[in-house]
Write an enzyme that holds these catalytic residues in place. Sequence first.
Site, PDB file in Angstrom:
ATOM      1  N   ASP A  88      -2.768   4.877  -2.458  1.00 30.62           N
ATOM      2  CA  ASP A  88      -3.743   5.538  -1.401  1.00 30.62           C
ATOM      3  C   ASP A  88      -3.942   6.902  -1.901  1.00 30.62           C
ATOM      4  O   ASP A  88      -3.265   7.603  -2.224  1.00 30.62           O
ATOM      5  CB  ASP A  88      -3.194   5.573  -0.063  1.00 30.62           C
ATOM      6  CG  ASP A  88      -4.257   6.044   1.135  1.00 30.62           C
ATOM      7  OD1 ASP A  88      -5.069   5.104   1.401  1.00 30.62           O
ATOM      8  OD2 ASP A  88      -3.860   7.158   1.583  1.00 30.62           O
ATOM      9  N   ASP A  98       0.800  -1.232   0.125  1.00 29.83           N
ATOM     10  CA  ASP A  98       0.045   0.125  -0.228  1.00 29.83           C
ATOM     11  C   ASP A  98       0.873   1.237  -0.134  1.00 29.83           C
ATOM     12  O   ASP A  98       1.660   1.382   0.818  1.00 29.83           O
ATOM     13  CB  ASP A  98      -0.839  -0.041   1.320  1.00 29.83           C
ATOM     14  CG  ASP A  98      -2.153   0.535   1.066  1.00 29.83           C
ATOM     15  OD1 ASP A  98      -2.142   1.881   0.698  1.00 29.83           O
ATOM     16  OD2 ASP A  98      -3.084   0.278   1.728  1.00 29.83           O
ATOM     17  N   GLU A 110      -6.506   4.174  -5.650  1.00 29.60           N
ATOM     18  CA  GLU A 110      -7.664   4.205  -4.857  1.00 29.60           C
ATOM     19  C   GLU A 110      -8.382   5.761  -5.435  1.00 29.60           C
ATOM     20  O   GLU A 110      -7.500   6.791  -5.035  1.00 29.60           O
ATOM     21  CB  GLU A 110      -7.544   4.549  -3.511  1.00 29.60           C
ATOM     22  CG  GLU A 110      -8.715   4.579  -2.655  1.00 29.60           C
ATOM     23  CD  GLU A 110      -8.814   5.251  -1.250  1.00 29.60           C
ATOM     24  OE1 GLU A 110      -9.314   5.065  -0.381  1.00 29.60           O
ATOM     25  OE2 GLU A 110      -7.635   5.890  -0.971  1.00 29.60           O
ATOM     26  N   HIS A 141     -11.135  -1.954   4.134  1.00 26.26           N
ATOM     27  CA  HIS A 141     -10.935  -1.542   5.729  1.00 26.26           C
ATOM     28  C   HIS A 141     -11.845  -0.211   5.770  1.00 26.26           C
ATOM     29  O   HIS A 141     -11.660   0.173   7.374  1.00 26.26           O
ATOM     30  CB  HIS A 141      -9.486  -1.521   5.976  1.00 26.26           C
ATOM     31  CG  HIS A 141      -8.703  -0.400   5.224  1.00 26.26           C
ATOM     32  ND1 HIS A 141      -8.457  -0.773   4.056  1.00 26.26           N
ATOM     33  CD2 HIS A 141      -8.485   0.668   5.449  1.00 26.26           C
ATOM     34  CE1 HIS A 141      -7.847   0.179   3.376  1.00 26.26           C
ATOM     35  NE2 HIS A 141      -7.781   1.276   4.199  1.00 26.26           N
ATOM     36  N   ASP A 142     -12.358   0.534   5.037  1.00 25.31           N
ATOM     37  CA  ASP A 142     -12.900   1.878   5.179  1.00 25.31           C
ATOM     38  C   ASP A 142     -14.491   1.731   5.281  1.00 25.31           C
ATOM     39  O   ASP A 142     -14.958   2.675   5.344  1.00 25.31           O
ATOM     40  CB  ASP A 142     -12.424   2.756   4.175  1.00 25.31           C
ATOM     41  CG  ASP A 142     -10.895   3.304   4.357  1.00 25.31           C
ATOM     42  OD1 ASP A 142     -10.585   3.217   5.342  1.00 25.31           O
ATOM     43  OD2 ASP A 142     -10.108   3.186   3.224  1.00 25.31           O
TER      44      ASP A 142
END
Length: 597
Positions: A235, A133, A292, A365-366
């Site tokens: 990210d 990430d 993302e 995870h969000d």
Amino acid sequence: MNRRIKAIISIFCLTAIILTGCSNMTNNNLSEGSSDDLLWWQKTNAYEIYVNSFQDSDGDGYGDLNGIRSKLDHLKSLGVGAVWLTPVYESPMMDNGYDVADYYAINPRYGTMEDMDALIKEADEKGIHVVMDLVFNHTSDQNEWFLASKKSRDNEYSDWYIWRDPKEDGSEPNNWRSIFGGSAWTWCEERQQYYLHTFASAQPDLNWENPDVRQALCDIANFWIEKGAGGFRMDAIPYIKKPADFSDGPVDDSEGRADIHKMTANTDGILDFLSEFKTKVTEGKDVFTVGEANGVSPDQLKYWVGSEGVFDMIFEFSHVNLDFKESETWCKTGSWLLTDLKKALTDSQKATASNGWYPIYFENHDKPRSIDHFFPGNTDPVLAGKALGTVLLTLRGTPFIYQGEELGFTNVAWDSIDDYDDLNSHSQYEIALSEGFSEEEALDCVHRLSRDNARTPMQWDISDQAGFTTGTPWLPVHDDYINENAETESKDPSSVLSWYRKLTSFRSEKAVLINGAYKELLPESEEIYAFERKNENDRIVILVNFTGEDVSYDPEKAGIDKAAGEKILHSSYEDIKDSAPASIGNLRPYEAVLIGR
Ligand code: NOJ
């Protein structure tokens, strides 16, 4: 693939590019139905690990790298060929690793660089690529670059972050609101200036206009490729380029602030930065990138993915943010219809039919757990988990399974806001109170949307703490672990896990599920999501009942040709004890079927 083989392939490809002008390995442009030219990451399943919560090997209550090593066979059983790890770098953990202090060091909570090397090697031996990430929009405020930058206006790092003078009255340079709430600016006494942060104040934004910053980020990514990373999840990409104009934006909250996303996301020029990154880092190498990248419109997509694009895939949010159409704040979300969800998915399928490749996902995870997000509260989690899992594993693209999704995990509902760890849950709770909601209502919204819903520890078995740790877990294990855990579900042919294993194995055998074109069927239905996958040799129809009622449909309208021998190949009810055989034309509550020859 080990580094040596990767290096040989890179040299081969570079030579081939020079001699023949062949396209690079990472961004080949795929038309529907092509089969042999697919790359490894298009034919495999990906799996996201939230490292804090996956498996603890040393009893400190946090997941770690050696814990992941011990569970690689679980991933293998799901046909996973790429595992995305949330950030494992050294970090003060204000945002659980999305605040990086040192990109070249492993967070001691997670292990050592030797553990990381061992994980990459062992995963590689099992055919699993480790995906890092890259958190490059911002760093931690404890990163050495920032510590130097804040010292003065004239040192080597002064210009590595975004600094501005106050307005004449001493207030923030503008009214932008950070994504986690509150001003996007924090005052620095030492430098007598404000710095910009799209997220928390502990996450200062890097200044990508500075070529030294961009080079430093490319160096980090290349370091991880050298280490053997098989790809990158990047990210918060929309925010790396800031607009020239830093004036106030339109006020949309009671505090007089403007949403930073509307002011800075996907600013013109962003693609130049990203194509420089592609040239200097990924081009010609056997790694993939997934950005993302919220808010890229379909007409822009060709510049983002595919042979001309900067990434191989982008995560976009239209299907998971249906309830945020009117407002970004948690208690003002609205409702949506199944046709809205189907349209969002169909639009993405169409947009990536000839441009790039789609990363299929319902969870990360969000986000809250998808069973609670997409189905009403009283839904049977096993049937609902299988229903969504069917869509996840049969659309066109690379499925990204999020840890626990394959076990049918659901949300938690803790008694007080103080029980929650996630910093965004706390700020959204405060925002809800400032919007006039009661404490009870604000807590309800946190129950529904908190990121902690997706961050509770993995449930491996029925032992204490679900086998996640021998110590005290950093977040409580979900009460449901006695029923929902990998060991119990492995033994139960009708579990969500068994369904995932069956479908991932079916997907690996049926080329049409990898390369077949997508076509939506029964588009008007508010009960059934139906679509077809078709290539030159084969066709599969997928039907999923999103309601808790029996539903019938006209097989002809669903494009099913019984005369040509099409029959039910799999039903999510088939291993449920005493259940009747599935029948074409009818679906039981939340039933999912795959029809073909
Ligand atoms: C997106 C990440 O997925 C999220 O967890 C994080 O808080 C923000 N970006 C900031 O890095």
